[in-house]
Write a protein that holds these residues in place. Structure first.
Motif, PDB file in Angstrom:
ATOM      1  N   GLU A 204      45.613  12.059 -12.594  1.00  0.00           N
ATOM      2  CA  GLU A 204      44.871  10.858 -12.184  1.00  0.00           C
ATOM      3  C   GLU A 204      45.254  10.447 -10.772  1.00  0.00           C
ATOM      4  O   GLU A 204      44.389  10.064  -9.961  1.00  0.00           O
ATOM      5  CB  GLU A 204      45.147   9.712 -13.152  1.00  0.00           C
ATOM      6  CG  GLU A 204      44.367   8.446 -12.810  1.00  0.00           C
ATOM      7  CD  GLU A 204      44.619   7.309 -13.774  1.00  0.00           C
ATOM      8  OE1 GLU A 204      44.053   6.219 -13.564  1.00  0.00           O
ATOM      9  OE2 GLU A 204      45.392   7.498 -14.736  1.00  0.00           O
ATOM     10  N   GLU A 205      46.546  10.532 -10.456  1.00  0.00           N
ATOM     11  CA  GLU A 205      46.998  10.164  -9.111  1.00  0.00           C
ATOM     12  C   GLU A 205      46.466  11.140  -8.065  1.00  0.00           C
ATOM     13  O   GLU A 205      46.180  10.746  -6.928  1.00  0.00           O
ATOM     14  CB  GLU A 205      48.529  10.118  -9.087  1.00  0.00           C
ATOM     15  CG  GLU A 205      49.099   8.920  -9.837  1.00  0.00           C
ATOM     16  CD  GLU A 205      50.600   9.035 -10.097  1.00  0.00           C
ATOM     17  OE1 GLU A 205      51.215   8.011 -10.424  1.00  0.00           O
ATOM     18  OE2 GLU A 205      51.147  10.167  -9.979  1.00  0.00           O
TER      19      GLU A 205
ATOM     20  N   GLY B 228      42.895  12.172  -3.555  1.00  0.00           N
ATOM     21  CA  GLY B 228      41.766  12.859  -2.930  1.00  0.00           C
ATOM     22  C   GLY B 228      40.693  11.896  -2.479  1.00  0.00           C
ATOM     23  O   GLY B 228      40.127  12.033  -1.388  1.00  0.00           O
ATOM     24  N   ALA B 229      40.412  10.893  -3.311  1.00  0.00           N
ATOM     25  CA  ALA B 229      39.381   9.907  -2.971  1.00  0.00           C
ATOM     26  C   ALA B 229      39.778   9.103  -1.742  1.00  0.00           C
ATOM     27  O   ALA B 229      38.960   8.847  -0.847  1.00  0.00           O
ATOM     28  CB  ALA B 229      39.142   8.988  -4.162  1.00  0.00           C
ATOM     29  N   LEU B 230      41.039   8.711  -1.670  1.00  0.00           N
ATOM     30  CA  LEU B 230      41.514   7.923  -0.526  1.00  0.00           C
ATOM     31  C   LEU B 230      41.606   8.778   0.736  1.00  0.00           C
ATOM     32  O   LEU B 230      41.256   8.321   1.824  1.00  0.00           O
ATOM     33  CB  LEU B 230      42.888   7.322  -0.851  1.00  0.00           C
ATOM     34  CG  LEU B 230      42.911   6.251  -1.943  1.00  0.00           C
ATOM     35  CD1 LEU B 230      44.343   5.883  -2.296  1.00  0.00           C
ATOM     36  CD2 LEU B 230      42.137   5.018  -1.497  1.00  0.00           C
ATOM     37  N   ALA B 231      42.054  10.035   0.587  1.00  0.00           N
ATOM     38  CA  ALA B 231      42.197  10.911   1.746  1.00  0.00           C
ATOM     39  C   ALA B 231      40.853  11.179   2.413  1.00  0.00           C
ATOM     40  O   ALA B 231      40.762  11.273   3.641  1.00  0.00           O
ATOM     41  CB  ALA B 231      42.846  12.237   1.327  1.00  0.00           C
TER      42      ALA B 231
ATOM     43  N   ASN C 129      36.311   4.876 -11.222  1.00  0.00           N
ATOM     44  CA  ASN C 129      37.160   5.074 -12.397  1.00  0.00           C
ATOM     45  C   ASN C 129      38.635   4.781 -12.123  1.00  0.00           C
ATOM     46  O   ASN C 129      39.382   4.433 -13.039  1.00  0.00           O
ATOM     47  CB  ASN C 129      37.031   6.511 -12.918  1.00  0.00           C
ATOM     48  CG  ASN C 129      35.689   6.779 -13.568  1.00  0.00           C
ATOM     49  OD1 ASN C 129      35.013   5.852 -14.009  1.00  0.00           O
ATOM     50  ND2 ASN C 129      35.289   8.035 -13.628  1.00  0.00           N
ATOM     51  N   CYS C 130      39.040   4.934 -10.873  1.00  0.00           N
ATOM     52  CA  CYS C 130      40.471   4.841 -10.548  1.00  0.00           C
ATOM     53  C   CYS C 130      40.909   3.489  -9.995  1.00  0.00           C
ATOM     54  O   CYS C 130      42.107   3.194  -9.998  1.00  0.00           O
ATOM     55  CB  CYS C 130      40.838   5.921  -9.526  1.00  0.00           C
ATOM     56  SG  CYS C 130      40.714   7.605 -10.161  1.00  0.00           S
TER      57      CYS C 130
END
Length: 400
Positions: free
Chosen positions: A38-39, A44-47, A87-88
């Motif tokens: 999950e992390e 990946g989403a933040l990067a 989702n995160c």
């Protein structure tokens, strides 16, 4: 996992992969700093948005240069990224990340795809972006864009309408506290039909438990409310809230509502606002010049009874027209008895950028100029209808 490792992981997600080795060395537990699945998705989403070495270009869904997510050209990749974000992270964080993705990575064109629009979290920021792009939205994406805008409008309406109606009714209905409704308004047929089950055989009569009255319909409009909205790009959020406010006013029998938008030209949205505020937002053309003077002149025609008229100008006051003419028109309105209010912004974003020199000049006339959050609108409108000192109220609202 101990508290130290938890904190290190949070910093790792904030600072990105470049800090991997440094933070791993600080971890007292053996094995470095291993992220969970999950992390890794969160990372990946933040990067893709915040890593300066990554790029997310129009037509691609992720960062390139070996960053998480690959380099696919299909819009569904972006849809997956948006799904991961939703989702995160909590809702308020999702809105910030979406906005940053659009501003930092140039994703505006991707919002014109129906697949993308279906995965975007509806919020005022997204509506503002779609308003700016509304002339470019292709036919295949219009239904999805409209659905997103409608979801935001419905949510704002649900939050604002009850308080606004209560404020207006409380200010206008002088018989609001009468303990008994008027007998002349009794709905006898409905009262009898609804109380037949309470017929008393011994007394040979109906003993009503509840009386029913016709709703009072006002024969005339008691007040005129004019909303005059600046279409400059910085006013997008304000236009969203103002359109909803116009729709609420338009549904009140006691108020004659007019909704106008302007740049260098003036557009009357009154009829559209009565039918559907979504159509108003699709009709707005953000950007361009600004002629406030021209718009105020247009709105003046709707003033029949100045002391029963409220004029709300929503603008950052960067006037491209005749400033002297504008101040003269506003002075004439104010001195005739019109309740004139200048809202520099109608949003939750804090104090906006505006022309302070013109704002001070208008304030010296006795017309308050201030930013207002949507939650304060009912209080402001009720105070204006009751004849309170609006300059004092503007200070009170701003301080809170």
């Amino acid at each position: 996992m101990d508290k130290v490792e938890t904190k290190l992981k949070k910093w790792r997600l904030v600072l990105g992969s470049e800090t991997d080795s440094h933070l791993s060395a600080m971890n007292p537990n053996p094995g470095g700093l291993e992220l969970t699945e999950e992390e890794k998705i969160m990372d990946g989403a933040l990067a893709a948005i915040y890593d300066e070495t990554a790029s997310m270009q129009p037509g691609t869904g992720v960062g390139k240069g070996g960053k998480p997510g690959g380099t696919g050209k299909s819009v569904p990749n972006l849809a997956k990224w948006l799904t991961d974000v939703r989702n995160c992270f909590p809702e308020d964080v999702v809105s910030v990340i979406q906005s940053d993705a659009i501003e930092r990575k140039g994703l505006k064109q991707l919002l014109l795809e129906p697949e993308t629009l279906k995965t975007v979290k509806p919020d005022v920021s997204m509506v503002a972006t779609l308003m700016a792009l509304n002339r470019q939205i292709p036919e295949k994406a219009k239904d999805s864009a409209r659905a997103l805008i409608k979801a935001v409008i419905d949510d704002i309406m649900k939050r604002m309408e009850q308080d606004m109606r209560r404020a207006v009714t409380g200010a206008l209905n002088k018989k609001n506290h009468s303990p008994l409704p008027s007998l002349s308004g009794m709905d006898w047929k409905r009262t009898i039909n609804r109380n037949l089950k309470h017929y008393d055989q011994g007394k040979k009569r109906i003993i009503p438990e509840k009386f029913y009255f016709f709703e009072r319909t006002r024969k005339i409009k008691e007040w005129t409310v004019i909303l005059d909205m600046d279409q400059s790009g910085s006013m997008a959020d304000s236009i969203v809230y103002a359109s909803v406010m116009g729709a609420i006013f338009a549904g009140m029998p006691a108020i004659d509502t007019h909704v106008v938008a302007f740049d260098t030209e003036v557009v009357d949205f009154t009829e559209l606002c009565r039918e559907d505020p979504v159509d108003v937002l699709f009709g707005v053309q953000l950007g361009g010049g600004t002629d406030i003077n021209k718009s105020v002149g247009y709105c003046s025609q709707f003033i029949e009874n100045p002391r029963k008229t409220m004029f709300i100008l929503i603008s950052d006051l960067y006037e491209g027209g005749v400033e002297a003419g504008l101040t003269r028109k506003l002075t004439d309105m104010h001195e005739s008895g019109v309740k004139v209010i200048v809202l520099l912004a109608l949003s939750d974003r804090g104090t906006p950028a505006y022309d302070e020199k013109l704002g001070k000049k208008i304030s010296t006339i006795g017309i308050p100029c201030f930013a207002c959050t949507p939650g304060k609108l009912p209080q402001l409108v009720e105070a204006a209808l009751k004849g309170r000192d609006l300059a004092a109220l503007s200070t009170e609202i701003t301080e809170k």
